[in-house]
Motif scaffolding. Structure first.
Motif: not given
Length: 304
Positions: A154-157, A196-199
């Motif tokens: 999960l990157e930041g920006v 959302s990204v983790a799901e």
């Protein structure tokens, strides 16, 4: 007294000793957006001002991790209010043009938390060495993963150097351990996108072994996604960054395994102090490292 409290206490004592040297100065202080990490920075700046009566600080912050317009408006407003210096955590390199105008009018600038690539007009940068801090996370992951395990990021920006360095450093910290990166997406450092990204990662990779989040809010979001999916805490290794914004609860629940703590109070205090010194004509280091450390359930109380 915890280790972190001692570091901050010593720093404030040092700043109090500097009070006699500080003539009246007016500063602007602009953190990125309203999350606990940047609130801690602002509180530390207020503590510095309280310890140094000659220092007046005007405060403002962006509305989100991508609020470039908000930061530019604050830079312009503070310049017109007659500040002699601005300490800022820039959300995007495009704020450099507004900082250029401020500097042209005689305002000193110190960056905090992250740099502006290719922009060398700041008096100093007070920050975590995010690459080395990322390596701390990678080294922990190396200690608990095996060759061939799957990893989601999960990157930041994406494009913000400090946040990109946290990912690059983590990959370096794996130190030759071959893992399969099955996905990496930006989260804007928000919990909602972290969920959302983790799901998506968990759905697409039922046997996912680990998740690394480059910011605290998406780490907390990933913890919620794991819990919501009914996955046992010991099935997925979750490592975050910042030790904020719900990570304490995730560590306590056993869903998050580790995170990397920065020292935002120290970062802000060192940044403001460098700004005051630069305004007074002193030479200050161009790079001021405020440090980082691994946090787990076992040592978490030392970082509260």
């Amino acid at each position: 007294m915890t280790c972190l409290q001692l570091v901050v206490r010593l720093a404030i004592w040092g700043f109090t000793a500097f009070a006699a040297l500080a003539a009246d100065v007016k500063l602007g202080f602009i953190p990125k957006f309203p999350v606990p990490f940047f609130a801690t920075m602002e509180n530390a700046a207020k503590a510095y001002a309280a310890a140094n009566p000659g220092v007046e600080i005007i405060y403002g912050q962006g509305a989100s991790a991508t609020d470039v317009e908000g930061q530019i408006a604050l830079i312009e407003s503070m310049s017109t209010q007659g500040v002699q210096g601005i300490a800022i955590t820039p959300v995007d390199p495009t704020v450099a043009s507004a900082l250029d105008k401020a500097i042209a009018s005689g305002v000193k600038v110190v960056l905090m938390d992250n740099s502006i690539p290719g922009w060398d007009k700041a008096a100093a940068l007070a920050t975590t060495d995010n690459y080395n801090a990322g390596k701390i996370a990678g080294q922990y992951l190396k200690s608990v993963l095996s060759a061939g395990d799957t990893l989601g990021i999960l990157e930041g920006v994406p494009g913000v150097p400090a946040l990109d360095d946290r990912v690059k450093g983590m990959l370096e910290g794996l130190g030759g351990l071959t893992v399969e990166v099955v996905g990496r997406s930006g989260t804007n450092c928000t919990e909602e996108l972290g969920i959302s990204v983790a799901e998506d990662l968990l759905t697409a990779n039922p046997d996912l072994k680990a998740i690394y989040a480059a910011c605290g809010p998406p780490a907390a979001g990933a913890a919620r996604a794991i819990k919501n999916a009914g996955i046992a805490p010991d099935k997925v290794v979750l490592v975050g960054f910042d030790f904020c914004c719900g990570e304490e609860e995730a560590l306590t629940a056993g869903v998050e395994d580790a995170t990397v703590a920065q020292f935002p109070a120290k970062m802000a205090e060192l940044g403001v102090d460098a700004l005051v010194r630069a305004i007074s004509g002193e030479d200050v280091p161009s790079l001021i490292d405020s440090g980082a450390a691994l946090v787990t359930l076992e040592n978490m109380s030392d970082f509260k």
